[in-house]
Design an enzyme around this catalytic site. Structure first.
Site, short mmCIF file in Angstrom:
data_model
loop_
_atom_site.label_atom_id
_atom_site.label_comp_id
_atom_site.label_asym_id
_atom_site.label_seq_id
_atom_site.Cartn_x
_atom_site.Cartn_y
_atom_site.Cartn_z
N PHE A 19 0.83 -1.21 0.00
CA PHE A 19 0.00 0.00 0.00
C PHE A 19 0.87 1.26 0.00
O PHE A 19 0.82 2.06 -0.95
CB PHE A 19 -0.94 -0.07 1.21
CG PHE A 19 -1.51 1.24 1.63
CD1 PHE A 19 -2.25 2.02 0.74
CD2 PHE A 19 -1.31 1.71 2.92
CE1 PHE A 19 -2.78 3.24 1.13
CE2 PHE A 19 -1.84 2.92 3.33
CZ PHE A 19 -2.56 3.70 2.43
N GLY A 62 1.26 -7.38 -0.44
CA GLY A 62 1.26 -6.47 -1.59
C GLY A 62 0.60 -7.16 -2.78
O GLY A 62 0.29 -8.34 -2.72
N THR A 112 10.22 -11.88 9.33
CA THR A 112 10.23 -10.92 8.21
C THR A 112 10.81 -9.59 8.64
O THR A 112 11.41 -8.88 7.83
CB THR A 112 8.78 -10.69 7.70
OG1 THR A 112 8.14 -11.93 7.55
CG2 THR A 112 8.78 -9.95 6.38
N TYR A 141 5.38 -7.10 17.04
CA TYR A 141 5.54 -6.20 15.90
C TYR A 141 6.35 -4.97 16.30
O TYR A 141 7.38 -4.66 15.69
CB TYR A 141 4.16 -5.83 15.36
CG TYR A 141 4.19 -4.87 14.21
CD1 TYR A 141 4.99 -5.11 13.11
CD2 TYR A 141 3.41 -3.72 14.22
CE1 TYR A 141 5.02 -4.22 12.05
CE2 TYR A 141 3.43 -2.83 13.17
CZ TYR A 141 4.23 -3.08 12.08
OH TYR A 141 4.25 -2.20 11.04
N LYS A 184 10.28 -4.02 15.18
CA LYS A 184 10.62 -2.76 14.51
C LYS A 184 11.58 -1.93 15.36
O LYS A 184 12.43 -1.21 14.83
CB LYS A 184 9.34 -1.98 14.19
CG LYS A 184 8.66 -2.48 12.96
CD LYS A 184 9.58 -2.27 11.77
CE LYS A 184 9.01 -2.68 10.48
NZ LYS A 184 9.96 -2.38 9.38
#
Ligand code: UDP
Length: 326
Positions: free
Chosen positions: A12, A37, A96, A150, A154
């Site tokens: 996005f 995606g 990831t 998450y 990060k």
């Protein structure tokens, strides 16, 4: 003009960034595994002579080494995103979001590329302050609650990027995105606005979690992509973290009412407990508002598109998609 790599470029935010980089005259290689995606996000530019699409995973270090050859600027946006996806698959989130960033940073040190790291307001966790500056403490919940994986993953990316800046002089720019919205965002991974708009267009009900008194600020993806590109062109942004988003708060209850009013005021708004939406080990963030003083100081501006205009654009985009059978 530079040759840029956009990881997650079919996502996005990545697809909007890619369009803007091409429009500025850059050459762009997109690396995307087309999981969250989609090729369709690149439809308006699919035949662009300066666009190269590589379909593959950032978890493949051999592919990464091959893709960065000849690249001058890296925009690293590929990540596992969305509260629902992260809650459903914490293993994928961690794998990831951490190791591939480390591999890319190391490659950038060798190749001398400038590096943008897309981070997130999730790194603040549930810090109770009404507004968050970049120097705020990170306050995560227990490891038994997958949501925090998450933000934690990060935060590690940010530590790594800043460490590579200090140790090797890598030119890194870090942006913490706050609730970025706009055309092409989908609701499957939990994002509230596309979900509410889809629900309203289907005749309702709009489903609000908990009491709807949660507070968020929504920024337009076009303004966010412009902000990212301008930060990358600003020497003062190197080696620093910037909040990127809107600082105009709205409650989720008011957001639901605003969407209902714009689509069809007869649409009902229902409230369900968090447990029913995400499972019992879910914790929400009640209030999330960025302090944008640093961004304003660095760039002289900040995202400011009014929420009403953003909603109108999203609703029009979804209506056009429905009309074309998409
Ligand atoms: N939310 C909601 N209904 C939905 C999806 C989300 O009420 O169908 C709420 C959610 O609990 C949160 C807010 O909307 O308080 C924003 O959720 P989103 O997942 O878009 O972003 P984030 O929680 O990461 O800010």
């Amino acid at each position: 003009m530079a040759h840029c790599l956009v990881t997650g470029g079919a996502g996005f935010i990545g697809s909007h960034l890619t369009e803007k980089l091409l429009a500025q005259g850059h050459e762009v290689t997109v690396l995307d595994d087309l999981s969250t995606g989609a090729r369709d996000n690149l439809r308006s530019i699919e035949n662009h002579p300066r666009l190269h699409l590589r379909v593959g995973s950032i978890t493949d270090p051999v592919l990464l080494a091959d893709v960065v050859r000849g690249i001058e600027v890296i925009y690293h946006l590929a990540a596992a995103v969305g509260v629902k996806l992260v809650a459903d698959d914490p293993v994928r989130t961690i794998e990831t979001n951490i190791y591939p960033t480390e591999v890319l940073l190391r490659l950038a040190v060798q190749g001398g590329q400038k590096f943008f790291l897309a981070s997130t307001s999730e790194v603040y966790g549930k810090n109770p302050k009404p507004q968050w500056t970049e120097e705020e403490d990170l306050q995560f919940g227990a490891t038994s609650r997958p949501r925090w994986a998450y933000g934690c993953s990060k935060a590690i990316d940010e530590f790594l990027a800043l460490a590579y800046y200090r140790k090797f002089g890598l030119k890194v720019v870090i942006g913490r995105f706050f609730n970025v919205v706009g055309p092409r965002q989908v609701g499957h991974y939990g994002m509230v606005i596309p979900r509410f708009v889809d629900q309203a267009l289907a005749g309702g009900p709009i489903v609000v979690y908990d009491d709807g008194e949660q507070i968020r600020c929504f920024a337009h993806v076009g303004e966010v992509a412009d902000t990212v590109m301008r930060l990358m062109d600003t020497p003062a942004a190197i080696g620093r973290v910037h909040n990127i988003g809107s600082d105009k708060p709205v409650s989720i209850r008011d957001l639901a009412a605003e969407i209902a009013r714009r689509v069809d005021s007869r649409v009902q708004i229902n409230f369900i407990p968090y447990g029913q939406a995400y499972g019992d080990d879910f914790e929400d963030i009640r209030r999330r508002v960025p302090d944008l003083t640093r961004l304003q100081q660095t760039l002289g501006s900040k995202p400011s598109k009014p929420l009403g205009d953003i909603l109108d654009e999203i609703i029009a985009h979804k209506r056009a998609q429905l009309a074309s059978g998409g």
